[in-house]
Design an enzyme around this catalytic site. Structure first.
Site, PDB file in Angstrom:
ATOM      1  N   ASP A  36       0.765  -1.056  -0.111  1.00  0.00           N
ATOM      2  CA  ASP A  36       0.028   0.019   0.063  1.00  0.00           C
ATOM      3  C   ASP A  36       0.914   1.256  -0.083  1.00  0.00           C
ATOM      4  O   ASP A  36       1.522   1.421   0.798  1.00  0.00           O
ATOM      5  CB  ASP A  36      -0.881   0.147   1.226  1.00  0.00           C
ATOM      6  CG  ASP A  36      -1.754   1.334   1.249  1.00  0.00           C
ATOM      7  OD1 ASP A  36      -2.752   1.256   0.573  1.00  0.00           O
ATOM      8  OD2 ASP A  36      -1.552   2.128   2.043  1.00  0.00           O
ATOM      9  N   GLU A 120      -1.860  -1.194  -5.786  1.00  0.00           N
ATOM     10  CA  GLU A 120      -2.799  -0.494  -6.078  1.00  0.00           C
ATOM     11  C   GLU A 120      -2.668   0.190  -7.506  1.00  0.00           C
ATOM     12  O   GLU A 120      -1.771   0.136  -7.965  1.00  0.00           O
ATOM     13  CB  GLU A 120      -2.921   0.758  -5.001  1.00  0.00           C
ATOM     14  CG  GLU A 120      -2.896   0.513  -3.547  1.00  0.00           C
ATOM     15  CD  GLU A 120      -2.958   1.508  -2.793  1.00  0.00           C
ATOM     16  OE1 GLU A 120      -3.890   2.373  -2.449  1.00  0.00           O
ATOM     17  OE2 GLU A 120      -1.612   2.059  -2.421  1.00  0.00           O
ATOM     18  N   ASP A 202      -2.872   1.841   6.778  1.00  0.00           N
ATOM     19  CA  ASP A 202      -2.067   1.253   5.559  1.00  0.00           C
ATOM     20  C   ASP A 202      -1.923  -0.276   5.597  1.00  0.00           C
ATOM     21  O   ASP A 202      -1.750  -0.998   4.702  1.00  0.00           O
ATOM     22  CB  ASP A 202      -0.590   1.829   5.665  1.00  0.00           C
ATOM     23  CG  ASP A 202      -0.871   3.644   5.393  1.00  0.00           C
ATOM     24  OD1 ASP A 202      -1.869   3.797   4.705  1.00  0.00           O
ATOM     25  OD2 ASP A 202       0.117   4.198   5.695  1.00  0.00           O
TER      26      ASP A 202
END
Length: 223
Positions: A36, A120, A202
């Site tokens: 992340d 992501e 996170d």
């Protein structure tokens, strides 16, 4: 009379078949990691770990601004101005090279240690404009890191998965699956209203990304 010289340029195109790298065979023991992105720590993985990241531009920003200020005050085209311009260029090159070195070493380490890497899908340009984080995004160098990660996964035959753009990795509780739609950017921790788990934003997001990788492995084994 002056001599005349004719210059000719030749371009040679060579076609070579490149052997396609075979992807590593997945198993229930395949190493899967979720990453992340973090503006403060570069990234946080599903175990809460982050790389030893230094904000390289910020570290040299004061010196760079001082040189630029001095350069702007010198007479245009003067020896002193040219000398300062050279110093500015060398410092910018140093910053760029340090970013590249960090990205190359980190991406190689991750690809060698893992079979499946899940990241992501980010619109970094939009983030820098909408959130007024242009300097922070630039200093992070995350786009270059993703580029290195992609082609090195191809080199080593590893699997890189980019989560769907709308996958709410930060808002979904990794313990029970509850989606906390009211989560704001400033909330780094939150308590799941459904199961009461205290969630590190996170790390939780990285765990959800890792789980996408685990599902990917499972589907590959079933096919």
């Amino acid at each position: 009379s002056s001599d005349l010289f004719n210059f000719f340029f030749c371009s040679v195109l060579i076609e070579k078949e490149v052997e396609e790298v075979k992807r590593v065979e997945l198993s229930k023991n395949s190493k899967v990691i979720g990453l992340d992105m973090s503006l403060t720590n570069f990234f946080v993985d599903n175990e809460g770990n982050s790389p030893a990241y230094v904000k390289i531009y910020k570290k040299h920003e004061k010196k760079l601004k001082r040189l630029q200020h001095l350069e702007s005050r010198k007479k245009k085209g003067s020896r002193r101005q040219r000398k300062l311009r050279k110093s500015i260029n060398l410092l910018n090159e140093k910053i760029s090279n340090k970013r590249k070195d960090f990205s190359h070493k980190l991406s190689t380490k991750l690809v060698k240690e893992n079979d499946v890497i899940v990241v992501e899908t980010l619109n970094l340009k939009s983030m820098s404009q909408c959130l007024k984080l242009g300097k922070s995004i630039m200093d992070l160098g995350y786009a270059r890191f993703l580029h290195h990660l992609k082609y090195k996964c191809d080199w080593y035959g590893k699997h890189l998965i980019e989560a769907d753009h709308w996958f709410a990795s930060s808002k979904i509780c990794n313990k029970c699956g509850y989606k906390y739609n009211n989560l704001t950017l400033s909330e780094r921790k939150w308590v799941c209203p459904n199961c009461g788990t205290v969630i590190e934003r996170d790390t939780n997001a990285a765990m959800n990304l890792r789980d996408l990788g685990i599902d990917y492995v499972r589907k590959c084994l079933q096919s």
